[in-house]
Design a protein around this motif. Structure first.
Motif, mmCIF file in Angstrom:
data_model
loop_
_atom_site.group_PDB
_atom_site.id
_atom_site.type_symbol
_atom_site.label_atom_id
_atom_site.label_comp_id
_atom_site.label_asym_id
_atom_site.label_seq_id
_atom_site.Cartn_x
_atom_site.Cartn_y
_atom_site.Cartn_z
ATOM 1 N N GLU A 19 0.824 -1.205 0.000
ATOM 2 C CA GLU A 19 0.000 0.000 0.000
ATOM 3 C C GLU A 19 0.859 1.257 0.000
ATOM 4 O O GLU A 19 0.456 2.309 -0.496
ATOM 5 C CB GLU A 19 -0.927 0.017 1.217
ATOM 6 N N SER A 20 2.065 1.111 0.522
ATOM 7 C CA SER A 20 2.942 2.286 0.577
ATOM 8 C C SER A 20 3.602 2.580 -0.751
ATOM 9 O O SER A 20 4.178 3.664 -0.924
ATOM 10 C CB SER A 20 4.030 2.079 1.652
ATOM 11 N N ASN A 21 3.531 1.631 -1.718
ATOM 12 C CA ASN A 21 4.163 1.852 -3.021
ATOM 13 C C ASN A 21 3.185 2.566 -3.946
ATOM 14 O O ASN A 21 2.034 2.143 -4.091
ATOM 15 C CB ASN A 21 4.603 0.514 -3.626
ATOM 16 N N PRO A 22 3.630 3.630 -4.600
ATOM 17 C CA PRO A 22 2.702 4.389 -5.471
ATOM 18 C C PRO A 22 2.139 3.585 -6.638
ATOM 19 O O PRO A 22 1.146 4.003 -7.244
ATOM 20 C CB PRO A 22 3.576 5.543 -5.976
ATOM 21 N N ILE A 23 2.786 2.492 -6.970
ATOM 22 C CA ILE A 23 2.284 1.722 -8.126
ATOM 23 C C ILE A 23 0.885 1.184 -7.884
ATOM 24 O O ILE A 23 0.154 0.870 -8.843
ATOM 25 C CB ILE A 23 3.271 0.582 -8.459
ATOM 26 N N MET A 24 0.490 1.109 -6.616
ATOM 27 C CA MET A 24 -0.847 0.600 -6.300
ATOM 28 C C MET A 24 -1.946 1.534 -6.776
ATOM 29 O O MET A 24 -3.095 1.131 -6.880
ATOM 30 C CB MET A 24 -0.966 0.375 -4.797
ATOM 31 N N GLN A 25 -1.575 2.778 -7.089
ATOM 32 C CA GLN A 25 -2.582 3.704 -7.588
ATOM 33 C C GLN A 25 -2.996 3.361 -9.023
ATOM 34 O O GLN A 25 -4.089 3.730 -9.456
ATOM 35 C CB GLN A 25 -2.039 5.135 -7.551
ATOM 36 N N CYS A 77 -1.236 -7.536 -16.868
ATOM 37 C CA CYS A 77 0.196 -7.264 -16.784
ATOM 38 C C CYS A 77 0.763 -8.020 -15.584
ATOM 39 O O CYS A 77 0.059 -8.784 -14.913
ATOM 40 C CB CYS A 77 0.468 -5.767 -16.652
ATOM 41 N N SER A 78 2.027 -7.796 -15.318
ATOM 42 C CA SER A 78 2.694 -8.353 -14.135
ATOM 43 C C SER A 78 3.446 -7.224 -13.438
ATOM 44 O O SER A 78 3.963 -6.307 -14.094
ATOM 45 C CB SER A 78 3.674 -9.456 -14.530
ATOM 46 N N VAL A 79 3.507 -7.306 -12.132
ATOM 47 C CA VAL A 79 4.206 -6.307 -11.325
ATOM 48 C C VAL A 79 5.385 -6.993 -10.638
ATOM 49 O O VAL A 79 5.207 -8.003 -9.950
ATOM 50 C CB VAL A 79 3.258 -5.658 -10.296
ATOM 51 N N PHE A 80 6.598 -6.458 -10.851
ATOM 52 C CA PHE A 80 7.823 -6.949 -10.217
ATOM 53 C C PHE A 80 8.087 -6.103 -8.964
ATOM 54 O O PHE A 80 8.056 -4.860 -9.035
ATOM 55 C CB PHE A 80 9.007 -6.823 -11.174
ATOM 56 N N ILE A 81 8.351 -6.765 -7.872
ATOM 57 C CA ILE A 81 8.567 -6.070 -6.596
ATOM 58 C C ILE A 81 9.896 -6.541 -5.997
ATOM 59 O O ILE A 81 10.146 -7.746 -5.900
ATOM 60 C CB ILE A 81 7.407 -6.338 -5.613
ATOM 61 N N PHE A 82 10.727 -5.566 -5.622
ATOM 62 C CA PHE A 82 11.997 -5.854 -4.950
ATOM 63 C C PHE A 82 11.932 -5.331 -3.524
ATOM 64 O O PHE A 82 11.554 -4.172 -3.278
ATOM 65 C CB PHE A 82 13.169 -5.211 -5.700
ATOM 66 N N ASP A 83 12.315 -6.186 -2.578
ATOM 67 C CA ASP A 83 12.306 -5.818 -1.156
ATOM 68 C C ASP A 83 13.660 -5.215 -0.798
ATOM 69 O O ASP A 83 14.685 -5.907 -0.807
ATOM 70 C CB ASP A 83 12.014 -7.060 -0.303
ATOM 71 N N LYS A 84 13.670 -3.942 -0.488
ATOM 72 C CA LYS A 84 14.925 -3.242 -0.189
ATOM 73 C C LYS A 84 15.541 -3.684 1.133
ATOM 74 O O LYS A 84 16.717 -3.427 1.389
ATOM 75 C CB LYS A 84 14.696 -1.731 -0.178
#
Length: 873
Positions: free
Chosen positions: A21-27, A58-65
Motif C-alpha cells: 500500500e505504501s508503493n505508489p504503483i498501487m494507484q 500485466c505483471s508487477v515486479f517487486i523488490f524488497d529493499k
C-alpha cells in the motif's frame, strides 16, 4: 560469506512481504498473488496484476529493499539499488521486442521498488526447477556436474543420493519443440541487439534472467552487470573482475553460468555471453540440471570446468542433432571457435519445417511497430499460411493475444478477422467459449456502427456459419441473429450481399417463427431495392430453394411469389431457377396453388421468356414443361368446374389437344400392312422410259400358257414363278399397261381400304361389289368414285374353273394348284382399270409373244371376255 547472505535473504523472504500500500504503483494497478520469482538471485517477486485504467493484464515486479539493508553497508547498499534501478530504466529505454517490455516505470516506496511489465508466466529458472524435481519413470537421470564437491568421493555419493527438494515457485510447464527453437532464437536475437546495436555485453546470461511470458515468448532481463564495449571490435577482450567470495553473490554474476576466461583471466567479450548461452542450452536438455554447480565456490567452479568436456559428451545425445555441433563450439574453453549471434541463427536447427511458424510468431512480437498495410498483408497471408504449423497450445498462448489486441483497431479489423475465423473453425467448444466468443461479442456490438468496418462486416457475415457451429442457442438468438437482421436492413450493397450469403448459410439455425415473420419480409424489401442486381437475385433464389419446404401456403402467396414476380427475368440462369422454384411449388401438395395464381401471375411472368434467345435447350425445355403443366392444371380444373355446373362438354378424349400433344413425336399409329402389296412413291416417267421398260421386261417366246404367264398380264393374273424376280407376290400393273400414267398404276397408301373377308375366299366378297369400300383413283374425277371387287387377300389353294354362275369371272383351266403369289380370285368382276387399255395391248404387244396357237386362242378368248365384261354386253 555466501552462507550468511543466504541466511539473511531466506530470513527476510520467509517473513511476510512488506505491504504494497505504501508503493505508489498501487494507484495504477490492481496487484494479485505472487506467481514466481525472477532476476539475478531471484530477488524479484512477480505478481499478477491488471491496469486500472483499461483493465489490461500485466505483471508487477517487486523488490524488497530490506535484503540490501541486511547485507550491505549504506554505501554498497545504494550501489546495489542503483544497479537494480538502472536495469529497469535501461529496459524501458530500449523497448526492444526481445527484451522484457516495461509498461510502467519504477515506483519506489519505503521498503519496495516496483515496476509493471507485460504478463509473465515465470522465469526459465522456475520452469527448469520443476523439471529437475520430477522423476519420470523410464527416463534417463540428468547428467550431474563433476565433481559435485571438493570433499572425498564418499561425500559425492551422498550428495547424488540426496532427495531433490522442489523450490517453492517451481512452475509446471512443458516445452514443445517449436517453443524451444523459438525461445532460444529470441534469446539469440536479444543478445544480437545488445552486442551489435547498443554495443554492450550482458555478462549474466542464465535461466534466472530469461523470462517466459504468458504468450510463450522468451524475453531477456537482468541488466545489472551490463558492460559497454569500448572499442569498435566487439570481440576485443575487456577487463572485468573475476568472481570472488569476498563480495556478496547478489553483487556478482551467476557463477554457474560464467565463462572460464572471466574467472581465469579477468577478461570478457561478446563471446563470453555465448558460452553462458551454451550452458543454458545444456541445462534445458538435461532435465533442468546445469553442467556447472559450484555453490558459489570459485575453486569448485574451476575443478568442474576441467571436466566440462566429459560432461558435455554425456549430454550431447539428448541435444537435437542439428544443434549438437553449435553447442560443442559454444562451450569451447577457447573463445574464438564460439559462434556469434550473427552465425548461430543460420544453423539447421532454426531452419526447419517449423520455420514459417517461427517467422510468423517473430512478426507478431513486433506487430505493434508495423503500419496498417504491413499488418493487413501479414494477417491475410503469412499468418493464415503459418497457422497450420503452429501447435494449438501456441495458437491460443502466443497468437491469440496479439489478435485480441488488434480487434480494437478498425483499420485492420477485416484482416484480423480472417485468422480469427480460422482459429474458430479449429477450436474446441471450450476454447471457443473461453477465448473467441468474449472477443467476438465486443466486435459484434460495434461492427455496424463504424464506417470503416464495412469489409469487416462482410468478413463476419460470410463466415457466420462457422461461428454458429460453436455457439450456444442463447448466444445465437441474443448476439448473432440481431446482427444478421440488422445487416439485411443496411443500405450498403456489400453488406446486403454478404447478409444474403449468411442467411442462406445459417438458415438451419433460424427458427420457423423468425423465418416467417422477420426474414421473409426483409428479403422482399432487399429485392425491391436491388431489382436489377443479378447477384442479389441469385442469392435470394438460393435462399428460397433452401427454405421452401419450411413455408406454408400463406407465406408462398404473400412473400415468395410476389418476390419472384418482382424479379427482372433476363439472365438465363435466373429464369431457370425461377422455373425450378415454380415446379417445386406445383409438386408440393401443401401449397395448393390455385389456377387463378397460375393464370394471372405465374404464366404471364414466364410466357415472355419463351422467346428469350439466351436460353439453352435444357433451360427452354424446363420452361415449356412448367408452362404445359400449369396449363394442364388449369384445363382439368376448369373442366371439372364446368361439369359441376351442369354444362355439357365433349369427352376429354375428343376435345382439341394442345399443340405438343398433337405432335407426331407423341402419336402412336398401328402398322399399316397389306399382304402381297408393295406401295411405291409416285414417280414421273416419260413415254420413252415406259417403252424401254416394256421392251426389257417382255416375255420370252415360250408359247402356251407358260408364255402367257411370263408376260406382264399373265404375271398380273397368275403371279410370277421366277424365283429371281424381285417383284414376287406383289400386285403390280405398270408393265401390263404401258400407256397408262404411272399414277394410275400405283396404289396410294392413304386411299386403300380393305374389304372384310368372306367364307368363299380369304379376303373375297361374294355377291358382287355390294358393300365393298370405294377406292379413289387418280384417273377418276375429283368427285367420282367406282366400286372395286379386287380381292387383295393372300390366295389359298384352289382349282381354276371355267366360267359359270352369275356374274363374270376369269379362270385358266389347270390341273395344278396355284402356289405362292398367284392371281387372286375375284367373286364378281375384273377391275375397271383393265378395260381402258385393252386396245393398246393388242396394238403394241408383238404377236411373237403368243406364237403358240394355244396361247393365241387363250389370249383372244381372254380379250373377248374382258371386252364384253367392261363394255356391258
Amino acid at each position: 560469506m555466501a552462507g550468511i547472505i543466504s541466511k539473511l535473504k531466506s530470513g527476510v523472504t520467509n517473513n511476510n512481504p512488506p505491504p504494497l500500500e505504501s508503493n505508489p504503483i498501487m494507484q495504477y494497478f490492481e496487484v494479485g498473488k505472487e506467481i514466481s520469482t525472477a532476476g539475478h538471485g531471484l530477488l524479484w517477486r512477480v505478481h499478477d496484476a491488471y491496469r486500472k485504467s483499461d483493465g489490461k493484464e500485466c505483471s508487477v515486479f517487486i523488490f524488497d529493499k530490506r535484503i540490501a539493508e541486511k547485507v550491505f553497508k549504506v554505501k554498497r547498499k545504494e550501489t546495489m539499488l542503483d544497479r537494480i534501478r538502472g536495469c529497469v530504466t535501461l529496459l524501458e529505454k530500449m523497448r526492444h521486442p526481445k527484451m522484457l517490455q516495461i509498461i510502467h516505470s519504477i515506483e519506489e516506496g519505503h521498503n519496495t521498488i516496483a515496476f509493471a511489465c507485460e504478463p509473465v508466466l515465470a522465469s526459465l529458472h522456475n520452469i527448469l526447477a520443476w523439471h529437475e524435481s520430477i522423476v519420470i519413470p523410464g527416463a534417463q537421470p540428468p547428467v550431474m556436474p563433476h565433481p559435485i564437491s571438493l570433499g572425498p568421493p564418499s561425500s559425492h555419493q551422498q550428495q547424488f543420493n540426496a532427495p531433490t527438494q522442489r523450490p517453492p515457485y517451481a512452475k509446471e510447464y512443458y516445452f514443445l519443440d517449436i517453443e524451444l527453437r523459438y525461445g532460444l532464437l529470441q534469446v539469440v536475437e536479444a543478445l544480437h541487439y545488445l552486442h551489435y546495436t547498443t554495443h554492450q555485453i550482458h555478462r549474466n546470461v542464465c535461466p534466472q534472467v530469461i523470462i517466459v511470458t504468458k504468450r510463450g515468448t522468451w524475453k531477456l532481463f537482468g541488466l545489472e552487470f551490463i558492460e559497454n564495449i569500448v572499442g569498435s571490435d566487439p570481440t576485443e577482450m575487456m577487463t572485468v573482475a573475476p568472481w570472488s567470495i569476498k563480495v556478496a553473490k547478489i553483487s556478482q554474476p551467476n557463477l554457474d553460468f560464467l565463462a572460464p576466461e572471466v574467472q581465469t583471466n579477468g577478461q570478457c567479450n561478446i563471446l563470453s555471453d555465448m558460452f553462458s548461452l551454451g550452458l543454458v542450452i545444456c541445462a534445458i536438455f538435461n532435465n533442468g540440471k546445469a553442467l556447472l554447480q559450484a555453490n558459489n565456490n570459485p575453486m569448485l567452479y574451476m575443478k568442474q570446468i576441467e571436466y566440462l568436456d566429459h560432461q558435455l559428451n554425456a549430454v550431447l545425445p539428448r541435444v537435437p542433432a542439428a544443434l549438437q555441433e553449435a553447442v560443442q563450439r559454444l562451450l569451447s574453453r577457447d573463445p574464438h571457435p564460439r559462434p556469434t549471434t550473427q552465425l548461430l541463427p543460420l544453423i539447421k536447427y532454426f531452419k526447419c519445417q517449423s520455420e514459417p511458424a517461427i517467422h510468423a510468431m517473430q512478426f507478431l512480437d513486433v506487430i505493434t511497430m508495423k503500419d496498417p498495410n504491413q499488418k493487413t498483408n501479414f494477417y491475410r497471408g503469412t499468418l493464415i499460411d503459418a497457422l497450420p504449423y503452429i501447435p494449438k497450445k501456441l495458437r491460443w498462448q502466443h497468437v491469440w493475444p496479439a489478435l485480441q489486441l488488434e480487434v480494437r483497431t478498425a483499420e485492420v479489423l477485416a484482416a484480423v478477422l480472417q485468422p480469427i475465423i480460422w482459429l474458430t473453425n479449429e477450436a474446441s467448444q471450450d476454447e471457443f467459449t473461453h477465448y473467441v466468443m468474449p472477443t467476438l461479442k465486443i466486435c459484434f456490438r460495434n461492427l455496424m456502427n463504424s464506417p470503416k468496418s464495412i469489409q469487416a462486416s462482410v468478413t463476419i457475415l460470410e463466415n457466420l456459419h462457422i461461428i454458429l457451429k460453436k455457439c450456444q442457442k442463447d448466444e445465437i438468438n441474443n448476439e448473432i441473429m440481431p446482427l444478421l437482421y440488422n445487416a439485411l436492413d443496411n443500405n450498403t450493397n456489400q453488406i446486403q450481399t454478404a447478409s444474403l450469403i449468411a442467411i442462406q448459410n445459417v438458415s438451419d439455425y433460424i427458427d420457423d417463427k423468425a423465418l416467417q415473420s422477420i426474414v421473409l419480409a426483409k428479403i422482399k424489401i432487399v429485392l425491391e431495392k436491388n431489382q436489377n442486381d443479378v447477384k442479389i437475385i441469385s442469392l435470394i433464389l438460393g435462399f428460397y430453394e433452401k427454405i421452401l419446404l419450411r413455408l406454408e401456403r400463406g407465406h408462398i402467396l404473400d412473400h415468395v411469389i410476389p418476390t419472384l414476380l418482382a424479379m427482372r427475368l433476363t439472365d438465363p440462369d435466373i429464369v431457370n431457377r425461377v422455373v425450378i422454384l415454380y415446379k417445386a411449388m406445383l409438386v408440393e401438395r401443401k401449397f395448393s396453388l390455385s389456377t387463378g395464381v397460375m393464370a394471372t401471375k405465374m404464366i404471364p411472368s414466364l410466357a415472355p421468356q419463351t422467346v428469350n434467345t439466351s436460353l439453352n435447350v435444357d433451360q427452354f425445355t424446363n420452361l415449356m414443361e412448367i408452362l404445359y403443366d400449369m396449363l394442364d392444371n388449369i384445363d382439368k380444373h376448369q373442366r371439372y368446374r364446368l361439369r359441376i355446373d351442369g354444362i355439357s362438354l365433349p369427352s376429354p378424349d375428343k376435345h382439341r389437344q394442345l399443340r405438343h400433344q398433337m405432335s407426331t413425336d407423341n402419336m402412336h399409329a398401328p402398322p399399316f400392312n397389306i399382304p402381297n402389296l408393295r406401295v411405291e412413291q409416285r414417280k414421273t416417267s416419260s413415254a420413252e422410259d415406259m417403252a424401254r421398260k416394256n421392251s426389257i421386261s417382255g416375255p420370252s417366246g415360250t408359247g402356251s400358257v407358260g408364255g402367257f404367264r411370263n408376260t406382264g398380264i399373265g404375271q398380273w393374273f397368275f403371279g410370277s414363278s421366277n424365283s429371281t424376280n424381285n417383284d414376287n407376290n406383289f400386285l403390280r400393273v405398270a408393265n401390263a399397261f404401258p400407256n397408262r400414267r404411272l399414277s394410275d398404276n400405283t396404289l396410294m397408301t392413304p386411299k386403300i381400304r380393305i374389304a372384310p373377308s368372306c367364307a368363299s375366299s380369304p379376303g373375297g366378297t361374294p355377291g358382287g361389289s355390294t358393300g365393298l369400300p370405294a377406292r379413289r383413283h387418280s384417273s377418276i374425277g375429283p368427285q367420282e368414285r367406282r366400286g372395286s371387287a379386287v380381292n387383295l387377300s393372300p390366295p389359298t389353294g384352289y382349282q381354276f374353273r371355267g366360267r359359270g354362275g352369275s356374274g363374270s369371272s376369269l379362270s385358266v383351266p389347270s390341273a395344278s394348284q396355284c402356289v405362292g403369289g398367284s392371281m387372286p380370285n375375284t367373286s364378281s368382276s375384273v377391275p375397271f382399270l383393265l378395260s381402258s387399255s385393252m386396245q393398246s395391248i393388242r396394238s403394241r404387244r408383238p404377236s411373237a409373244c403368243l406364237s403358240n396357237s394355244q396361247g393365241s386362242g387363250l389370249l383372244q378368248q381372254l380379250s373377248s371376255g374382258m371386252y364384253q365384261l367392261f363394255s356391258g354386253r
